[in-house]
Design a protein around this motif. Structure first.
Motif, PDB file in Angstrom:
ATOM      1  N   VAL A  41      21.737 -12.798   6.366  1.00 22.47           N
ATOM      2  CA  VAL A  41      20.633 -12.711   5.410  1.00 22.47           C
ATOM      3  C   VAL A  41      21.073 -11.924   4.168  1.00 22.47           C
ATOM      4  CG1 VAL A  41      18.253 -11.904   5.120  1.00 22.47           C
ATOM      5  CG2 VAL A  41      18.995 -12.777   7.334  1.00 22.47           C
ATOM      6  N   PRO A  42      20.764 -12.432   2.963  1.00 21.69           N
ATOM      7  CA  PRO A  42      21.116 -11.685   1.746  1.00 21.69           C
ATOM      8  C   PRO A  42      20.409 -10.323   1.707  1.00 21.69           C
ATOM      9  CG  PRO A  42      20.475 -13.941   1.212  1.00 21.69           C
ATOM     10  CD  PRO A  42      20.169 -13.730   2.664  1.00 21.69           C
ATOM     11  N   PRO A  43      21.072  -9.305   1.162  1.00 24.22           N
ATOM     12  CA  PRO A  43      20.490  -7.959   1.124  1.00 24.22           C
ATOM     13  C   PRO A  43      19.127  -7.906   0.429  1.00 24.22           C
ATOM     14  CG  PRO A  43      22.792  -7.890   0.481  1.00 24.22           C
ATOM     15  CD  PRO A  43      22.424  -9.331   0.619  1.00 24.22           C
ATOM     16  N   THR A  44      18.940  -8.726  -0.607  1.00 26.87           N
ATOM     17  CA  THR A  44      17.648  -8.709  -1.303  1.00 26.87           C
ATOM     18  C   THR A  44      16.518  -9.186  -0.407  1.00 26.87           C
ATOM     19  OG1 THR A  44      18.154 -10.879  -2.234  1.00 26.87           O
ATOM     20  CG2 THR A  44      18.609  -8.972  -3.622  1.00 26.87           C
ATOM     21  N   GLN A  45      16.801 -10.118   0.477  1.00 23.26           N
ATOM     22  CA  GLN A  45      15.771 -10.588   1.409  1.00 23.26           C
ATOM     23  C   GLN A  45      15.452  -9.526   2.450  1.00 23.26           C
ATOM     24  OE1 GLN A  45      16.822 -14.410   3.009  1.00 23.26           O
ATOM     25  NE2 GLN A  45      16.513 -15.454   1.066  1.00 23.26           N
ATOM     26  N   VAL A  46      16.458  -8.791   2.878  1.00 18.91           N
ATOM     27  CA  VAL A  46      16.221  -7.702   3.828  1.00 18.91           C
ATOM     28  C   VAL A  46      15.337  -6.638   3.173  1.00 18.91           C
ATOM     29  CG1 VAL A  46      17.306  -5.885   5.203  1.00 18.91           C
ATOM     30  CG2 VAL A  46      18.385  -8.130   5.059  1.00 18.91           C
ATOM     31  N   LYS A  47      15.639  -6.299   1.921  1.00 20.66           N
ATOM     32  CA  LYS A  47      14.828  -5.301   1.191  1.00 20.66           C
ATOM     33  C   LYS A  47      13.405  -5.824   0.974  1.00 20.66           C
ATOM     34  CE  LYS A  47      18.270  -2.411   0.301  1.00 20.66           C
ATOM     35  NZ  LYS A  47      18.476  -1.335   1.208  1.00 20.66           N
ATOM     36  N   ALA A  48      13.266  -7.104   0.650  1.00 19.75           N
ATOM     37  CA  ALA A  48      11.936  -7.683   0.439  1.00 19.75           C
ATOM     38  C   ALA A  48      11.115  -7.627   1.721  1.00 19.75           C
ATOM     39  CB  ALA A  48      12.054  -9.124  -0.054  1.00 19.75           C
ATOM     40  N   LEU A  49      11.744  -7.930   2.850  1.00 20.82           N
ATOM     41  CA  LEU A  49      11.048  -7.847   4.129  1.00 20.82           C
ATOM     42  C   LEU A  49      10.627  -6.409   4.411  1.00 20.82           C
ATOM     43  CD1 LEU A  49      10.033  -9.086   6.758  1.00 20.82           C
ATOM     44  CD2 LEU A  49      12.338  -8.762   7.692  1.00 20.82           C
ATOM     45  N   GLY A  50      11.491  -5.463   4.094  1.00 18.23           N
ATOM     46  CA  GLY A  50      11.142  -4.051   4.265  1.00 18.23           C
ATOM     47  C   GLY A  50       9.940  -3.666   3.427  1.00 18.23           C
ATOM     48  N   ALA A  51       9.894  -4.144   2.192  1.00 16.46           N
ATOM     49  CA  ALA A  51       8.751  -3.844   1.317  1.00 16.46           C
ATOM     50  C   ALA A  51       7.470  -4.454   1.871  1.00 16.46           C
ATOM     51  CB  ALA A  51       9.033  -4.368  -0.089  1.00 16.46           C
ATOM     52  N   VAL A  52       7.547  -5.672   2.372  1.00 16.64           N
ATOM     53  CA  VAL A  52       6.373  -6.323   2.962  1.00 16.64           C
ATOM     54  C   VAL A  52       5.880  -5.529   4.169  1.00 16.64           C
ATOM     55  CG1 VAL A  52       5.637  -8.383   4.248  1.00 16.64           C
ATOM     56  CG2 VAL A  52       6.876  -8.639   2.102  1.00 16.64           C
ATOM     57  N   GLU A  53       6.807  -5.070   4.992  1.00 20.05           N
ATOM     58  CA  GLU A  53       6.414  -4.309   6.176  1.00 20.05           C
ATOM     59  C   GLU A  53       5.759  -2.980   5.809  1.00 20.05           C
ATOM     60  OE1 GLU A  53       9.684  -6.095   9.345  1.00 20.05           O
ATOM     61  OE2 GLU A  53      10.030  -4.122   8.457  1.00 20.05           O
ATOM     62  N   VAL A  54       6.286  -2.296   4.806  1.00 16.73           N
ATOM     63  CA  VAL A  54       5.683  -1.028   4.378  1.00 16.73           C
ATOM     64  C   VAL A  54       4.297  -1.278   3.793  1.00 16.73           C
ATOM     65  CG1 VAL A  54       5.878   0.866   2.715  1.00 16.73           C
ATOM     66  CG2 VAL A  54       7.865   0.187   4.064  1.00 16.73           C
ATOM     67  N   LEU A  55       4.160  -2.297   2.958  1.00 18.19           N
ATOM     68  CA  LEU A  55       2.848  -2.616   2.384  1.00 18.19           C
ATOM     69  C   LEU A  55       1.835  -2.991   3.464  1.00 18.19           C
ATOM     70  CD1 LEU A  55       3.916  -4.604  -0.803  1.00 18.19           C
ATOM     71  CD2 LEU A  55       2.874  -2.324  -0.703  1.00 18.19           C
ATOM     72  N   ALA A  56       2.273  -3.736   4.460  1.00 21.43           N
ATOM     73  CA  ALA A  56       1.375  -4.091   5.559  1.00 21.43           C
ATOM     74  C   ALA A  56       0.961  -2.850   6.339  1.00 21.43           C
ATOM     75  CB  ALA A  56       2.050  -5.100   6.488  1.00 21.43           C
ATOM     76  N   ALA A  57       1.884  -1.933   6.550  1.00 23.22           N
ATOM     77  CA  ALA A  57       1.558  -0.685   7.258  1.00 23.22           C
ATOM     78  C   ALA A  57       0.483   0.093   6.506  1.00 23.22           C
ATOM     79  CB  ALA A  57       2.817   0.165   7.435  1.00 23.22           C
ATOM     80  N   VAL A  58       0.642   0.186   5.201  1.00 22.01           N
ATOM     81  CA  VAL A  58      -0.365   0.866   4.380  1.00 22.01           C
ATOM     82  C   VAL A  58      -1.689   0.109   4.442  1.00 22.01           C
ATOM     83  CG1 VAL A  58      -0.978   1.497   2.008  1.00 22.01           C
ATOM     84  CG2 VAL A  58       1.336   1.940   2.865  1.00 22.01           C
ATOM     85  N   GLY A  59      -1.619  -1.216   4.371  1.00 20.02           N
ATOM     86  CA  GLY A  59      -2.819  -2.041   4.399  1.00 20.02           C
ATOM     87  C   GLY A  59      -3.583  -1.997   5.712  1.00 20.02           C
ATOM     88  N   LEU A  60      -2.899  -1.691   6.787  1.00 21.43           N
ATOM     89  CA  LEU A  60      -3.573  -1.586   8.081  1.00 21.43           C
ATOM     90  C   LEU A  60      -4.465  -0.359   8.172  1.00 21.43           C
ATOM     91  CD1 LEU A  60      -0.731  -2.580  10.560  1.00 21.43           C
ATOM     92  CD2 LEU A  60      -2.880  -3.811  10.210  1.00 21.43           C
ATOM     93  N   VAL A  61      -4.135   0.696   7.434  1.00 21.30           N
ATOM     94  CA  VAL A  61      -4.825   1.966   7.609  1.00 21.30           C
ATOM     95  C   VAL A  61      -5.608   2.413   6.371  1.00 21.30           C
ATOM     96  CG1 VAL A  61      -4.475   4.396   8.171  1.00 21.30           C
ATOM     97  CG2 VAL A  61      -3.103   2.670   9.316  1.00 21.30           C
ATOM     98  N   LEU A  62      -4.976   2.380   5.221  1.00 20.33           N
ATOM     99  CA  LEU A  62      -5.577   2.986   4.030  1.00 20.33           C
ATOM    100  C   LEU A  62      -6.934   2.390   3.628  1.00 20.33           C
ATOM    101  CD1 LEU A  62      -5.100   5.213   1.967  1.00 20.33           C
ATOM    102  CD2 LEU A  62      -3.963   3.515   0.525  1.00 20.33           C
ATOM    103  N   PRO A  63      -7.091   1.074   3.543  1.00 21.45           N
ATOM    104  CA  PRO A  63      -8.408   0.545   3.160  1.00 21.45           C
ATOM    105  C   PRO A  63      -9.510   0.945   4.141  1.00 21.45           C
ATOM    106  CG  PRO A  63      -6.763  -1.165   2.965  1.00 21.45           C
ATOM    107  CD  PRO A  63      -6.113  -0.007   3.665  1.00 21.45           C
ATOM    108  N   ALA A  64      -9.177   0.947   5.416  1.00 17.82           N
ATOM    109  CA  ALA A  64     -10.169   1.316   6.431  1.00 17.82           C
ATOM    110  C   ALA A  64     -10.536   2.797   6.330  1.00 17.82           C
ATOM    111  CB  ALA A  64      -9.636   0.994   7.819  1.00 17.82           C
ATOM    112  N   LEU A  65      -9.557   3.639   6.043  1.00 16.63           N
ATOM    113  CA  LEU A  65      -9.824   5.075   5.908  1.00 16.63           C
ATOM    114  C   LEU A  65     -10.670   5.401   4.687  1.00 16.63           C
ATOM    115  CD1 LEU A  65      -6.473   6.861   6.859  1.00 16.63           C
ATOM    116  CD2 LEU A  65      -8.626   6.878   8.114  1.00 16.63           C
ATOM    117  N   THR A  66     -10.390   4.712   3.594  1.00 14.98           N
ATOM    118  CA  THR A  66     -11.090   5.015   2.346  1.00 14.98           C
ATOM    119  C   THR A  66     -12.407   4.253   2.204  1.00 14.98           C
ATOM    120  OG1 THR A  66      -9.924   3.269   1.127  1.00 14.98           O
ATOM    121  CG2 THR A  66      -8.927   5.479   1.144  1.00 14.98           C
ATOM    122  N   GLY A  67     -12.550   3.165   2.952  1.00 14.84           N
ATOM    123  CA  GLY A  67     -13.741   2.336   2.808  1.00 14.84           C
ATOM    124  C   GLY A  67     -13.699   1.466   1.565  1.00 14.84           C
ATOM    125  N   ILE A  68     -12.556   1.394   0.906  1.00 15.59           N
ATOM    126  CA  ILE A  68     -12.384   0.591  -0.307  1.00 15.59           C
ATOM    127  C   ILE A  68     -11.588  -0.667   0.040  1.00 15.59           C
ATOM    128  CG2 ILE A  68     -11.387   0.535  -2.624  1.00 15.59           C
ATOM    129  CD1 ILE A  68     -11.691   3.623  -2.617  1.00 15.59           C
TER     130      ILE A  68
END
Length: 134
Positions: A41-68
């Motif tokens: 896998v090209p390094p840019t795709q690995v980094k992109a997958l990492g960014a998606v995973e971090v954003l999903a992690a934030v999305g699982l918790v932050l909106p629910a915590l803030t109510g926004i």
């Protein structure tokens, strides 16, 4: 059930934040020792997958915590379901010509891990879109 969903959301957020940050901060050569699938896998795709995973992690918790924008929580879970389907396919792709039996076993274990994470994310998506929404 709301408590169970919160526990699953936090667990998934921790797992995906850790995995995503590792992909974002470590060079591909270092990841190759732990994640054999990164080799072709090209390094840019690995980094992109990492960014998606971090954003999903934030999305699982932050909106629910803030109510926004709480709809982002089940959408993040659906996104992780899609990512895990891709992970399962990557781990199960045919590598018979160059892999040893031990490497194939490792890939099967990776597919099983992705399947468990997929089921957990699907439970969060079902619960937060359905009867236990915010």
């Amino acid at each position: 059930m709301n408590l169970v969903l919160w526990i699953i959301q936090i667990l998934l957020a921790v797992v995906f934040a850790g995995a995503g940050l590792a992909k974002l901060t470590q060079p591909k050569e270092k990841l190759r020792d732990v994640m054999r699938w990164v080799d072709p896998v090209p390094p840019t795709q690995v980094k992109a997958l990492g960014a998606v995973e971090v954003l999903a992690a934030v999305g699982l918790v932050l909106p629910a915590l803030t109510g926004i924008a709480t709809v982002l929580t089940p959408l993040a879970a659906v996104g992780l379901v899609i990512v895990m389907v891709g992970g399962i396919l990557v781990h199960l792709r045919d590598r018979k010509k160059r892999d040893t039996t031990a490497e194939r076993r490792t890939e099967i274990q990776g597919a099983i891990t992705c399947t468990v994470l997929l089921v957990l994310a699907a439970v969060v998506a079902w619960g937060r879109f359905g009867p236990y929404s915010f």
